[in-house]
Write an enzyme that holds these catalytic residues in place. Structure first.
Site, PDB file in Angstrom:
ATOM      1  N   ARG A   1      -5.739   1.204 -12.080  1.00 51.25           N
ATOM      2  CA  ARG A   1      -5.665   1.444 -13.524  1.00 51.25           C
ATOM      3  C   ARG A   1      -6.089   2.886 -13.822  1.00 51.25           C
ATOM      4  NH1 ARG A   1      -2.880  -2.152 -13.827  1.00 51.25           N
ATOM      5  NH2 ARG A   1      -2.864  -3.990 -15.168  1.00 51.25           N
TER       6      ARG A   1
ATOM      7  N   HIS B   1       3.848   3.467 -13.291  1.00 51.98           N
ATOM      8  CA  HIS B   1       3.267   2.117 -13.212  1.00 51.98           C
ATOM      9  C   HIS B   1       4.291   1.123 -12.656  1.00 51.98           C
ATOM     10  CE1 HIS B   1      -0.273  -0.286 -14.932  1.00 51.98           C
ATOM     11  NE2 HIS B   1       0.304  -0.986 -13.963  1.00 51.98           N
TER      12      HIS B   1
HETATM   13  P1  NAD Z   1      -8.443  -8.901  -7.322  1.00 52.56           P
HETATM   14  O1  NAD Z   1      -9.127  -9.481  -8.505  1.00 52.56           O
HETATM   15  O2  NAD Z   1      -7.937  -9.804  -6.252  1.00 52.56           O
HETATM   16  O3  NAD Z   1      -9.398  -7.819  -6.633  1.00 52.56           O
HETATM   17  C1  NAD Z   1     -10.056  -6.834  -7.360  1.00 52.56           C
HETATM   18  C2  NAD Z   1     -11.335  -6.498  -6.617  1.00 52.56           C
HETATM   19  O4  NAD Z   1     -11.947  -5.390  -7.272  1.00 52.56           O
HETATM   20  C3  NAD Z   1     -12.358  -7.645  -6.602  1.00 52.56           C
HETATM   21  O5  NAD Z   1     -12.720  -7.931  -5.281  1.00 52.56           O
HETATM   22  C4  NAD Z   1     -13.521  -7.107  -7.427  1.00 52.56           C
HETATM   23  O6  NAD Z   1     -14.769  -7.568  -6.994  1.00 52.56           O
HETATM   24  C5  NAD Z   1     -13.353  -5.614  -7.216  1.00 52.56           C
HETATM   25  N1  NAD Z   1     -14.023  -4.782  -8.205  1.00 52.56           N
HETATM   26  C6  NAD Z   1     -14.082  -4.941  -9.549  1.00 52.56           C
HETATM   27  N2  NAD Z   1     -14.788  -3.935 -10.115  1.00 52.56           N
HETATM   28  C7  NAD Z   1     -15.160  -3.125  -9.105  1.00 52.56           C
HETATM   29  C8  NAD Z   1     -15.920  -1.926  -9.041  1.00 52.56           C
HETATM   30  N3  NAD Z   1     -16.411  -1.346 -10.141  1.00 52.56           N
HETATM   31  N4  NAD Z   1     -16.147  -1.380  -7.834  1.00 52.56           N
HETATM   32  C9  NAD Z   1     -15.641  -1.957  -6.716  1.00 52.56           C
HETATM   33  N5  NAD Z   1     -14.929  -3.090  -6.702  1.00 52.56           N
HETATM   34  C10 NAD Z   1     -14.687  -3.667  -7.886  1.00 52.56           C
HETATM   35  O7  NAD Z   1      -7.261  -8.013  -7.929  1.00 52.56           O
HETATM   36  P2  NAD Z   1      -5.919  -7.554  -7.189  1.00 52.56           P
HETATM   37  O8  NAD Z   1      -4.882  -8.599  -7.374  1.00 52.56           O
HETATM   38  O9  NAD Z   1      -6.249  -7.073  -5.831  1.00 52.56           O
HETATM   39  O10 NAD Z   1      -5.514  -6.328  -8.129  1.00 52.56           O
HETATM   40  C11 NAD Z   1      -6.278  -5.146  -8.144  1.00 52.56           C
HETATM   41  C12 NAD Z   1      -5.797  -4.279  -9.289  1.00 52.56           C
HETATM   42  O11 NAD Z   1      -4.494  -3.753  -9.041  1.00 52.56           O
HETATM   43  C13 NAD Z   1      -5.574  -5.029 -10.613  1.00 52.56           C
HETATM   44  O12 NAD Z   1      -6.760  -5.323 -11.271  1.00 52.56           O
HETATM   45  C14 NAD Z   1      -4.728  -4.043 -11.381  1.00 52.56           C
HETATM   46  O13 NAD Z   1      -5.565  -3.115 -12.049  1.00 52.56           O
HETATM   47  C15 NAD Z   1      -3.946  -3.337 -10.285  1.00 52.56           C
HETATM   48  N6  NAD Z   1      -2.502  -3.664 -10.338  1.00 52.56           N
HETATM   49  C16 NAD Z   1      -1.621  -2.625 -10.422  1.00 52.56           C
HETATM   50  C17 NAD Z   1      -0.255  -2.866 -10.473  1.00 52.56           C
HETATM   51  C18 NAD Z   1       0.750  -1.748 -10.520  1.00 52.56           C
HETATM   52  O14 NAD Z   1       1.960  -2.017 -10.708  1.00 52.56           O
HETATM   53  N7  NAD Z   1       0.360  -0.508 -10.323  1.00 52.56           N
HETATM   54  C19 NAD Z   1       0.193  -4.181 -10.470  1.00 52.56           C
HETATM   55  C20 NAD Z   1      -0.724  -5.210 -10.372  1.00 52.56           C
HETATM   56  C21 NAD Z   1      -2.080  -4.945 -10.297  1.00 52.56           C
END
Ligand code: NAD
Length: 331
Positions: free
Chosen positions: A236, A297
């Site tokens: 993000r 994105h």
């Molecule tokens: P997930 O919930 O499986 O994993 C996220 C991890 O981040 C968790 O293990 C959590 O503990 C950790 N976390 C949260 N805050 C943190 C911090 N301050 N420091 C360190 N670790 C922290 O989520 P996911 O499915 O792996 O997705 C991750 C991110 O990818 C989503 O939240 C979203 O922002 C992003 N995403 C981007 C796209 C894109 O098209 N670019 C698409 C989908 C998701």
């Protein structure tokens, strides 16, 4: 027959949505509009709604939805930071997301971006377009196998990225607020984000946007990076202080960045600005910089992910209509 409105419908979603409507005997109507105070009344006579908001939803919409008898909003993305969950709950609106529509799509894109930066293919393409075919030191690359990779956020997407980098032979380290036993198969945890980035040649972030991590990647943290490292953000935009990143690129602390998200992206992504002016000077700079790979994105954008998003949004909507709740509610 139940009636569901799909706001922010995209061309690539229609076929999947029509097939779902037929299978589930539900009337699905499409609107290209985004949900806001001007469009919310399109929901008169509908039972449920799914949308794909990008910017923050106007808080007044929740009250209007309640007046219209709508009980939910099913967001067709994983992120749901565009909703005020408290305001939604106050109005008995269930917000749901599609938490895991295809973590591979995003992980593969992050790895692709890192490979581009390390193998300098983005710089090579430019040179070939200029008919400059020389082998020169600035485009000499490193082998991924010889590098250390830091995965920040070791959830679904981070773990897949870690597994792929490990398969290349890279050393993979990680940081997360909560260490995950499964992730330990692919990476070695560090206790702090500073320790994780300290020796990393590639830093790739995979965490949600939260109140606590706004501009987590700021000038201070970039100072802890290894000189000449590359930075990949498919998570993000708000997690990164873009001005500080540009300064780190200027100083050479960071040699390249691949940004699939940008903190002020919502007026621009995913829109057609070919005949329009971009007024955001930082976005303009990111587009022009040769050492930055900026993408709109789009890391999620694969056929499998689109199918799962459309079906996930519609399934969640129907579930709330039939049972009063759904497995993917977030408030
Ligand atoms: P997930 O919930 O499986 O994993 C996220 C991890 O981040 C968790 O293990 C959590 O503990 C950790 N976390 C949260 N805050 C943190 C911090 N301050 N420091 C360190 N670790 C922290 O989520 P996911 O499915 O792996 O997705 C991750 C991110 O990818 C989503 O939240 C979203 O922002 C992003 N995403 C981007 C796209 C894109 O098209 N670019 C698409 C989908 C998701």
């Amino acid at each position: 027959m139940r009636k569901i409105m799909m706001f922010a419908i995209k061309e690539h979603e229609r076929k999947v949505a029509l097939a779902w409507a037929k299978n589930n005997q539900v009337d699905v109507t499409f609107s290209e509009d985004i949900l806001n105070m001007e469009t919310v009344d399109q929901l008169k006579g509908f039972d449920g709604v799914t949308t794909q908001q990008t910017g923050k939803l106007d808080n007044r919409v929740y009250g209007r939805l309640k007046e219209l008898g709508i009980k939910q909003i099913a967001q067709r993305t994983a992120g749901f930071d565009m909703y005020d969950l408290e305001k939604a709950s106050e109005n008995n609106i269930i917000i749901s997301n599609v938490p895991s529509y295809s973590p591979n799509s995003i992980a593969e894109f992050a790895v692709t971006s890192a490979l581009q930066l390390v193998r300098k293919t983005h710089l090579l393409e430019e040179k070939v377009r200029e008919k400059d075919f020389r082998w020169q030191v600035p485009i000499m690359a490193k082998e991924i196998k010889s590098l250390e990779v830091a995965i920040i956020g070791t959830g679904r997407i981070g773990q897949i990225a870690a597994r792929v980098f490990k398969a290349f032979g890279s050393k993979v380290v990680g940081y997360d607020l909560y260490q995950n036993e499964q992730a330990k198969q692919h990476l070695e945890y560090k206790d702090t984000v500073e320790e994780a980035v300290a020796n990393a040649d590639i830093v790739s972030i995979h965490m949600p946007a939260t109140d606590d991590n706004h501009h987590l990647f700021n000038a201070e943290l970039f100072n802890h990076f290894k000189d000449g490292s590359v930075f990949v953000n498919t998570a993000r935009g708000s997690i990164v202080d873009t001005k500080a990143l540009l300064q780190a690129l200027d100083s050479g602390k960071i040699s390249g960045a691949a940004l699939d998200t940008y903190e002020n992206e919502s007026p621009y992504f995913p829109k057609d600005f070919r005949d329009k002016e971009i007024s955001d000077p930082i976005l303009k700079e990111l587009i022009m910089r040769p050492e930055v790979i900026l993408t709109p994105h789009i890391a999620f954008y694969t056929d499998i992910a689109v199918n799962n998003l459309v079906e996930g949004g519609l399934d969640a909507t129907l579930s709330v209509l039939e049972t009063g709740t759904c497995e993917t509610r977030v408030n």
